[in-house]
Design a protein around this motif. Structure first.
Motif, short mmCIF file in Angstrom:
data_model
loop_
_atom_site.label_atom_id
_atom_site.label_comp_id
_atom_site.label_asym_id
_atom_site.label_seq_id
_atom_site.Cartn_x
_atom_site.Cartn_y
_atom_site.Cartn_z
N LEU A 1 1.93 -10.81 2.53
CA LEU A 1 1.40 -9.79 3.43
C LEU A 1 -0.05 -9.44 3.08
CD1 LEU A 1 4.51 -7.44 3.64
CD2 LEU A 1 3.63 -8.92 5.45
N THR A 2 -0.36 -9.42 1.79
CA THR A 2 -1.74 -9.13 1.37
C THR A 2 -2.67 -10.25 1.80
OG1 THR A 2 -0.89 -7.93 -0.56
CG2 THR A 2 -3.21 -8.54 -0.58
N ALA A 3 -2.25 -11.49 1.58
CA ALA A 3 -3.08 -12.63 1.97
C ALA A 3 -3.35 -12.62 3.47
CB ALA A 3 -2.38 -13.93 1.57
N LYS B 1 11.17 -0.48 2.91
CA LYS B 1 11.12 0.10 4.25
C LYS B 1 11.65 -0.87 5.30
CE LYS B 1 7.95 2.21 7.61
NZ LYS B 1 8.41 1.40 8.76
N LYS B 2 11.26 -2.14 5.16
CA LYS B 2 11.70 -3.14 6.13
C LYS B 2 13.22 -3.18 6.23
CE LYS B 2 11.58 -7.47 4.89
NZ LYS B 2 11.13 -8.85 4.57
N HIS B 3 13.87 -3.14 5.09
CA HIS B 3 15.33 -3.23 5.08
C HIS B 3 15.99 -1.89 5.40
CE1 HIS B 3 15.14 -7.33 3.65
NE2 HIS B 3 14.29 -6.96 2.71
N LYS C 1 -10.47 -2.09 10.61
CA LYS C 1 -9.33 -2.99 10.63
C LYS C 1 -8.60 -2.97 9.30
CE LYS C 1 -6.73 -6.62 11.78
NZ LYS C 1 -5.68 -6.60 12.81
N TRP C 2 -9.33 -3.05 8.20
CA TRP C 2 -8.71 -3.04 6.88
C TRP C 2 -8.03 -1.69 6.61
CZ3 TRP C 2 -6.89 -6.25 3.50
CH2 TRP C 2 -6.58 -5.81 2.21
N ASP D 1 -2.90 1.48 6.18
CA ASP D 1 -1.97 2.47 6.73
C ASP D 1 -0.66 1.84 7.18
OD1 ASP D 1 -3.79 4.49 6.28
OD2 ASP D 1 -4.61 4.45 8.33
N GLU D 2 -0.76 0.72 7.88
CA GLU D 2 0.44 0.07 8.41
C GLU D 2 1.36 -0.43 7.29
OE1 GLU D 2 -0.95 -3.01 10.95
OE2 GLU D 2 -1.37 -1.66 12.64
#
Length: 323
Positions: free
Chosen positions: A46-48, A212-214, A281-282, A287-288
């Motif tokens: 996700l960072t990449a 959070k995803k799960h 954008k960053w 935040d997201e």
């Protein structure tokens, strides 16, 4: 005449200030590769992809950027690949770059790479299946204190990472015999949660975004978060301090390159990443993903990695001469 030429050159230079920082073709090749040393959807990945998306959408550089997932051995496969490269290849890193070596799981250290930047931090979380009988982090620790083998604990992608270390530090404060805890290691958080749901493990420790995803899918319930105070996104989830354990723990991620990068390359990426982290954008990506800005340039990151190495040696009880 010479003064007029100099004046024209100066005007040209001034006019280029604020332009894309990719004009030096001697520095960049036609393509930049970012190695995510994990499977898709993990924190490194996700960072990449956040870096890729921001650099491309904000036109920070014009070259094509691709993300390649090199999976295995707790980041070792991807980092070993990066170390061997001479082309323009970068890799996402985290504390495992340090702890893998301290645990004797890798011969590589942070000194085998060129530090580029530290990017962001995020919180750690402890989760259980939604219908688990474990109702709180406090009761979890009380049970483990009475019997350190009472629960099986899932973690990924390798022992010694911040997921495990944050849980160990909390357990130690609670009086648990941490060396007797039963950790089960999986390749990624999806496998950790699958093990939870299949009853192979009872509790898991992971980064907040993965938790959070799960949790959003209704698979798990969050017991506790390693932040200073409750988060707006999770108003019902307590902090470790609220559970009687004074622990605030941040998990960081950064970016690095192969050894022997030139001064010109390092300067280029300092300018590029600094420009990137200032974009809207960053900030939106932070935040997201519930990340906190923790930007440090290459020289600051070099000092930070040295400090972190000393810290992890202390936390893990490693003799300074052992590494």
């Amino acid at each position: 005449m010479r003064n007029k030429v100099l004046a024209v050159i100066m005007l040209f230079v001034i006019g280029c200030i604020g332009c894309s920082v990719n004009n030096d073709k001697d520095v960049l090749s036609e393509e930049v590769t970012i190695i995510a040393p994990s499977s898709r959807g993990g924190g490194w990945d996700l960072t990449a992809r956040a870096v890729q998306s921001t650099l491309e959408s904000e036109n920070v550089i014009s070259e094509n950027i691709r993300v390649i997932n090199k999976i295995g051995a707790g980041g070792e496969v991807g980092w070993k690949f990066t170390k061997q490269q001479e082309d323009h290849v970068l890799a996402i890193n985290s504390s495992l770059l340090i702890t893998n070596h301290l645990l004797g799981q890798s011969k590589m250290t942070y000194n085998d790479f060129t530090p580029i930047a530290t990017l962001a931090t995020e919180w750690e979380a402890v989760v259980v299946p939604k219908d688990s009988s474990i109702k709180s982090a406090k009761s979890l620790m009380e049970t483990l204190k009475a019997s350190s083998h009472a629960y099986k604990i899932g973690v990924s992608p390798r022992l010694g990472n911040d997921d495990q270390l944050s849980f160990v530090l909390a357990s130690k404060q609670a009086g648990v015999l941490t060396k007797e805890l039963d950790f089960y290691v999986y390749e990624n958080s999806d496998q950790v949660v699958e093990a939870l749901l299949n009853g192979q493990t009872d509790v898991a420790t992971m980064s907040l975004l993965e938790a959070k995803k799960h949790a959003d899918s209704g698979q798990v319930r969050l017991l506790v978060i390693s932040s200073e105070q409750r988060l707006d996104e999770f108003p019902d989830v307590p902090t470790w301090s609220e559970e009687g354990i004074h622990l605030v723990f941040k998990h960081w991620r950064g970016i690095m390159g192969p050894p022997n990068m030139t001064k010109e390359e390092i300067k280029f990426w300092d300018l590029t990443i600094e420009k990137m982290v200032k974009t809207e954008k960053w900030k939106t990506m932070l935040d997201e993903n519930m990340w906190t800005d923790f930007y440090k340039n290459s020289s600051e990151t070099s000092k930070f990695l040295e400090e972190q190495s000393k810290l992890y040696k202390q936390l893990m009880g490693v003799d300074q001469q052992d590494s």
